[in-house]
Design an enzyme around this catalytic site. Structure first.
Site, short mmCIF file in Angstrom:
data_model
loop_
_atom_site.label_atom_id
_atom_site.label_comp_id
_atom_site.label_asym_id
_atom_site.label_seq_id
_atom_site.Cartn_x
_atom_site.Cartn_y
_atom_site.Cartn_z
N TYR A 1 -34.79 15.29 -16.37
CA TYR A 1 -35.48 15.29 -15.34
C TYR A 1 -34.92 16.12 -14.10
O TYR A 1 -33.79 15.95 -13.73
CB TYR A 1 -35.65 13.85 -14.64
CG TYR A 1 -36.37 12.80 -15.25
CD1 TYR A 1 -35.72 12.10 -16.54
CD2 TYR A 1 -37.69 12.36 -15.00
CE1 TYR A 1 -36.37 11.14 -17.17
CE2 TYR A 1 -38.12 11.25 -15.63
CZ TYR A 1 -37.75 10.90 -16.63
OH TYR A 1 -38.44 9.77 -17.39
N LYS B 1 -43.40 4.37 -17.18
CA LYS B 1 -43.67 2.84 -16.88
C LYS B 1 -45.26 2.41 -17.46
O LYS B 1 -45.37 1.33 -17.73
CB LYS B 1 -43.55 2.19 -15.63
CG LYS B 1 -42.18 2.38 -15.14
CD LYS B 1 -41.29 1.51 -16.21
CE LYS B 1 -39.84 1.70 -16.13
NZ LYS B 1 -38.98 1.39 -17.19
N PRO C 1 -46.41 8.82 -13.63
CA PRO C 1 -45.54 8.85 -15.02
C PRO C 1 -44.10 9.11 -14.88
O PRO C 1 -43.31 9.06 -16.02
CB PRO C 1 -46.31 9.85 -15.77
CG PRO C 1 -47.25 10.82 -14.92
CD PRO C 1 -47.27 10.17 -13.50
N HIS D 1 -32.73 6.87 -27.53
CA HIS D 1 -31.97 7.64 -26.32
C HIS D 1 -31.24 6.84 -25.69
O HIS D 1 -31.60 5.99 -24.97
CB HIS D 1 -32.98 8.37 -25.62
CG HIS D 1 -33.83 9.75 -26.19
ND1 HIS D 1 -33.91 10.87 -25.72
CD2 HIS D 1 -33.91 9.74 -27.52
CE1 HIS D 1 -34.49 11.72 -26.51
NE2 HIS D 1 -34.39 11.26 -27.56
N TYR E 1 -35.03 1.66 -15.78
CA TYR E 1 -35.68 2.78 -16.68
C TYR E 1 -35.83 1.95 -17.94
O TYR E 1 -36.70 2.16 -18.54
CB TYR E 1 -34.71 4.05 -16.66
CG TYR E 1 -35.30 5.01 -17.23
CD1 TYR E 1 -35.35 5.46 -18.64
CD2 TYR E 1 -36.21 5.95 -16.70
CE1 TYR E 1 -35.73 6.39 -19.39
CE2 TYR E 1 -36.68 7.07 -17.52
CZ TYR E 1 -36.56 7.14 -18.66
OH TYR E 1 -37.26 8.40 -19.35
#
Ligand code: FAS
Ligand code: PHB
Length: 391
Positions: free
Chosen positions: A202, A298, A294, A75, A386
């Protein structure tokens, strides 16, 4: 008492224990894994889904690069929905990497177990009452029961990879535990339905946070922020789908396709760090030492980075090296752990509906999110955390 020897005794057959064992086995270092649950239970856990490039590289070193290349989805970006308005974070473009790989933790565990057993490695499933002994000596031991027989495993080193509820952490005397328990939880489902978007969404919404992820091929992994003490029985599938639709906002709600719910879970959220991560010849790795909410994806990746440092340190020591890396393990691992803890804390604070959702802090968070989505520099900072900071 049946007694035998190994070089590294590993407690726990989760991602940390399995990955460590695989990396050491490829360096001809003898290991034994002691796992308290049975194989079916271990292989049935549905958990993490996003791998940093560093984790993918380590899985390649552990011999499962082909599987990740074949079944993983790379991604190059994620989307953030602010009250129904989606903005894309170009992870690849902002970091010069390929982004992240979506590949379920369940597949990592199943594949590593199959490879270890296939290569003649040992995992003692249903090992009861595992306890580290004499970890301050140069012959630490692991006592356990298996098949009704008491066993003792004499080791050179012990790796505590037994997760947050394991036994290892209690064998680090004087450990300082930093903890934050979040006032939120996640209600998660695995559904036989395609995800609403090809990339993760998100969503920050006045009703609460939601995450729209996936499990190749063609399944959705969806989460809703909920109260920590919810009764799942009050959340039938229909109510979950309705809430997931509402938190996408009116323009995007139609993207959500329903399907049979295959798995549900309620995951509490806490941030925990144990310092130090070792005592004598006992070394903690993964959730045994630290936990993250979560939101930043990570948890599994931190287990992998601990194993990156610990495996190299053990190899150096077993090869007659100075032991300097082992001495530095805790400090080296914690430096990266705390940066990931900060990022996970920041993502969680920014995107979840705060308890006081009408006060000053709530407005500050909204302003921060609007700034983030308007600033390439702020997005680049999110992106580099990220995709994973350097090991
Ligand atoms: P694990 O907990 O995975 O493995 C520890 C192993 O040790 C287990 O097999 C356990 O049975 C065994 N064990 C425990 N006590 C023992 C004892 N006394 N003797 C022998 N064996 C013992 N992370 C993300 O990045 N994204 C997510 O979406 C995400 N979702 C999660 C959902 C849930 C419900 C949970 C609990 C965690 C989630 N995580 C997520 C975090 C998770 O992926 C962990 O970071 C990851 O499992 C860490 O791997 P390990 O350190 O190997 O610990
Ligand atoms: C998941 O796919 O399970 C997942 C993805 C990203 C997260 C958390 C969980 O931040």
């Amino acid at each position: 008492m049946a007694t035998r020897r190994t070089q590294v005794g590993i407690i726990g057959a989760g991602p940390a224990g399995l990955l460590l064992a695989q990396l050491l086995m490829r360096e001809n270092i003898d290991t034994v894994i002691l796992e308290s649950r049975d194989r079916t239970h271990v292989e049935g856990r549905i958990r993490a889904g996003v791998l940093e490039q560093g984790t993918v590289n380590l899985l390649g070193e552990a011999g499962m690069g082909e599987e990740v290349m074949r079944d993983g989805q790379v991604h190059g970006g994620i989307e953030i929905s602010l009250d129904g308005r989606r903005s894309r974070i170009d992870l690849a473009g902002l970091t010069g990497t390929s982004g992240v790989t979506v590949y379920g933790q369940t597949q990592v565990v199943r594949t590593l177990i199959a490879k270890r057993l296939g290569a003649g490695g040992e995992i003692v499933f249903e090992a009861d009452g595992v306890v580290p002994i004499d970890v301050e000596s140069n012959r630490p031991r692991l006592r356990y029961r298996s098949g009704g027989v008491e066993h003792e495993l004499v080791c050179d080193f012990i790796a505590g990879c037994d997760g947050f509820h394991g036994v290892s952490r209690s064998h680090v005397p004087g450990a300082r535990v930093y903890e934050r328990v979040w006032p939120h939880a996640w209600l998660g489902i695995l559904a036989e339905a395609p995800p609403p978007s090809p990339e993760l969404i998100y969503a920050r919404h006045p009703r609460g946070f939601a995450l729209y992820s996936m499990r190749p091929p063609g399944r959705s992994r969806l989460y809703l922020q909920c109260e920590p003490d919810i009764d799942p029985a009050e959340w039938p599938d229909g109510r979950i789908w309705e809430e997931l639709r509402r938190r996408l906002g009116p323009d995007d709600a139609g993207m959500l396709q329903e399907g049979p719910v295959l798995e549900r879970l309620v995951a509490s959220m806490r941030s925990v760090v144990t310092e130090p991560m070792h005592h004598g010849r006992l070394f903690l790795a993964g959730d045994a030492a630290h936990i993250v909410p979560p939101t930043g994806a990570k948890g599994l990746n931190l287990a992998a980075s601990d194993v990156h440092y610990l495996s190299r340190a053990i190899v150096e020591s077993c090869r007659g090296g100075s032991g300097a890396r082992l001495e530095a393990y805790s400090r080296t691992a914690l430096a990266r752990v705390w940066k990931a803890e900060r990022f996970s804390w920041w993502m969680t604070t920014l995107l979840h509906r705060p308890v006081d959702h009408e006060g000053f802090e709530a407005r500050i968070l909204l302003a921060e999110l609007e700034y983030l989505l308007s600033s390439p520099v702020a997005m680049a900072s999110l992106a580099e955390n990220y995709v994973g900071l350097p090991l």
